[in-house]
Enzyme design. Structure first.
Site, PDB file in Angstrom:
ATOM      1  N   GLY A   2       0.799  -1.226   0.000  1.00  0.00           N
ATOM      2  CA  GLY A   2       0.000   0.000   0.000  1.00  0.00           C
ATOM      3  C   GLY A   2       0.825   1.265   0.000  1.00  0.00           C
ATOM      4  N   CYS A   3       2.129   1.132  -0.210  1.00  0.00           N
ATOM      5  CA  CYS A   3       2.951   2.329  -0.282  1.00  0.00           C
ATOM      6  C   CYS A   3       3.533   2.436  -1.687  1.00  0.00           C
ATOM      7  CB  CYS A   3       4.108   2.263   0.703  1.00  0.00           C
ATOM      8  SG  CYS A   3       3.586   1.929   2.385  1.00  0.00           S
TER       9      CYS A   3
END
Lengths: 406, 141
Positions: free
Chosen positions: B50-51
């Site tokens: 998610g980064c």
């Protein structure tokens, strides 16, 4: 008389805004383009004055909007020089156009052991639908490689064509590298074996002249929002003989001729592929966008963008440590780069604070990153409404970024 | 110091800078000075999804206290993780689970983080809290 850059910029309301107190420098046109006032007001006025569902009513408003919708189809036909209006299908965008072909063509023509050929520079929308098809049909996805410069290996392409090849799907222009692929050569080679070619025009339609008859492609797809039109509409051009032969993709209203519980017959082209209420406001807005582009001049646009790309390339290349990915001679105005050892995310974050909007990451084209062994790039994608000053500002921003992280 | 006292301290440190450039330069310094994670933890097992940039986060649990070490391939992200660790490392699972993280907002970074970026930040916080939850059940046993 050509419009001056000031006049052009005045057509796009968003361009005059400030971000973080600085003038917006919008260089993310490859992701989506900004909209001219004529497009914005056309869509707004449609909702204000003539909104009704298309092809449904006997009443005046429905007639009126249906007429505009079909006129929009004609505008698209002329714009891409399709031979017939029936070959122009409105979809939700590039992705939905490709999925339509992958499903409908795939259902009819692709079986176990057959092959679909894509290139290594495709974005995910022109990879995943084919992978899904191959999984469904136990077919095989083959990939045409490209070299360091970002040019397709045409010899390898010829070698990959086999008696099992059912379709070739390739980008007209790469969204990361900018490379304009030799589509005419690609279609000529495929057609010798009777293989149809789908051309993904998501990154080419906005940069110059696209003539589907000249390209001799069997399918051509693009999105409205990348050519100054609204989001949520796209086009699937298909040669009539293929669209006629392919089964529909989705079932529903407008795509049927006659429905009984025993049997349903399908409507004629292009409606067969337009199930349900289409995004007619966006399709009508797209026609206005195409008219706008035509009024500026497609060659004029291509010329301006080429000039800006040359400045950006020259200025960025002059910075020691900057690596540019995609150095083909024939490019659309997209420039992907890495500023030395600075992570693309760090660079994008700081550029953003300077008012410079770029995209960072893999650009939905992970295989391209893998090809170069990099985690991602910074991508500046240029439109004709960008200025020379903005190209210099980008380069000076990149310099500043590199100093910060040095 | 409590978690909130450290958050207030961090907020004060950032308040010195008026200019966003100085704030980011400070964040870059913080990122640079964070000790690196042990190379053996720089694996997919410790990667946070998610980064936009890669973040590795490793927890260790000793005498009821959780300590974190982390790394990122992007320096600004490294700075943000370093701040999170400064605030949340060396705490009990309960302290971490109950922490209300307001410093990111106050140091003026949150409004500059685009949705995908703040998702990255959220993903880090979520992961830290998940570890805390996991260790808290261990303590109860």
């Amino acid at each position: 008389m050509n419009k001056s850059i000031e006049e052009i910029r005045a057509d796009f309301p968003i361009l005059s805004q400030k971000v973080y107190g600085k003038p917006l420098i919008y260089l993310d046109n490859g992701a989506t383009t900004q909209k001219p006032e004529v497009v914005i007001s056309r869509v707004a006025n449609l909702f204000r004055h003539t909104n009704a569902n298309v092809h449904r009513g006997v009443h005046l408003l429905s007639d009126n909007v249906s007429e505009q919708y079909e006129a929009a189809r004609e505008t698209v036909r002329q714009y891409i020089n399709a031979s017939k209006k029936e070959e122009v299908v409105f979809t939700a965008g590039t992705t939905s156009s490709i999925n339509t072909v992958a499903f409908s063509f795939g259902e009819k023509y692709v079986g176990e052991g057959d092959e679909i050929l894509v290139s290594a520079m495709e974005h995910h929308a022109n990879i995943v639908p084919w992978q899904m098809l191959c999984e469904r049909k136990k077919a095989i996805l083959k990939v045409i490689p490209f070299n360091d410069q970002g040019l397709l290996d045409m010899e390898e392409y010829k070698r990959l064509i086999s008696s099992r090849t059912k379709l070739v799907a390739v980008a007209h222009a790469s969204n990361v590298l900018g490379t304009i692929n030799p589509i005419k050569e690609i279609t000529a080679i495929a057609h010798k074996e009777g293989i149809p070619v789908l051309v993904d025009g998501a990154q080419s339609i906005q940069h110059g002249i696209v003539d589907v008859q000249d390209l001799d492609c069997d399918f051509f797809v693009f999105s409205g929002h990348k050519i100054y039109g609204p989001t949520g509409v796209g086009v699937l051009y298909g040669r009539e003989k293929w669209l006629e032969a392919m089964p529909p993709y989705q079932g529903g209203g407008d795509m049927v001729a006659n429905v009984t519980f025993a049997r349903t017959t399908y409507n004629d082209l292009p409606f067969k592929f337009e199930a349900g209420t289409t995004n007619y406001p966006a399709a009508i807005g797209l026609a206005t966008a195409l008219d706008y582009v035509t009024s500026i001049g497609r060659e004029e646009i291509a010329g301006r963008e080429k000039h800006l790309l040359e400045i950006a390339t020259r200025e960025l290349s002059a910075i020691s440590g900057v690596r540019i990915y995609g150095t083909a001679q024939d490019k659309v105005s997209v420039i992907s780069f890495l500023p030395g050892e600075v992570h693309q995310y760090d660079a994008g974050m700081i550029l953003d604070k300077m008012g410079i909007a770029v995209r960072t990451g893999t650009h939905c084209a992970q295989p391209v990153m893998d090809r170069y062994g990099i985690p991602g790039t910074v991508r500046a994608s240029i439109a004709f409404y960008n200025t020379e000053e903005e190209m210099y500002a980008l380069a000076s921003g990149v310099r500043q970024v590199m100093e910060m992280f040095a | 110091m409590t978690i909130n006292e450290i958050q207030d301290q961090v907020t004060e440190e950032f308040a010195i800078f008026d200019d966003w450039l100085d704030k980011y330069n400070y964040l870059i310094d913080i990122g640079r000075s964070m000790p690196s994670i042990d190379i053996k933890y720089k694996t997919n097992d410790y990667l946070i999804e998610g980064c936009q940039s890669k973040v590795w986060l490793h927890p260790s649990f000793e005498n009821g206290i959780i300590s974190f070490s982390a790394d990122s391939d992007a320096i600004i992200t490294r700075g943000i993780v370093a701040l999170l660790i400064k605030v949340l490392s060396g705490r009990t699972p309960e302290e971490i689970m109950n922490a209300d993280l307001y410093f990111i907002d106050r140091i003026g970074l949150k409004q500059n983080l685009s949705p995908t970026r703040s998702n990255g930040l959220l993903a880090m916080v979520k992961q830290i809290k998940l570890y805390a939850l996991a260790f808290s059940t261990k303590t109860q046993k």
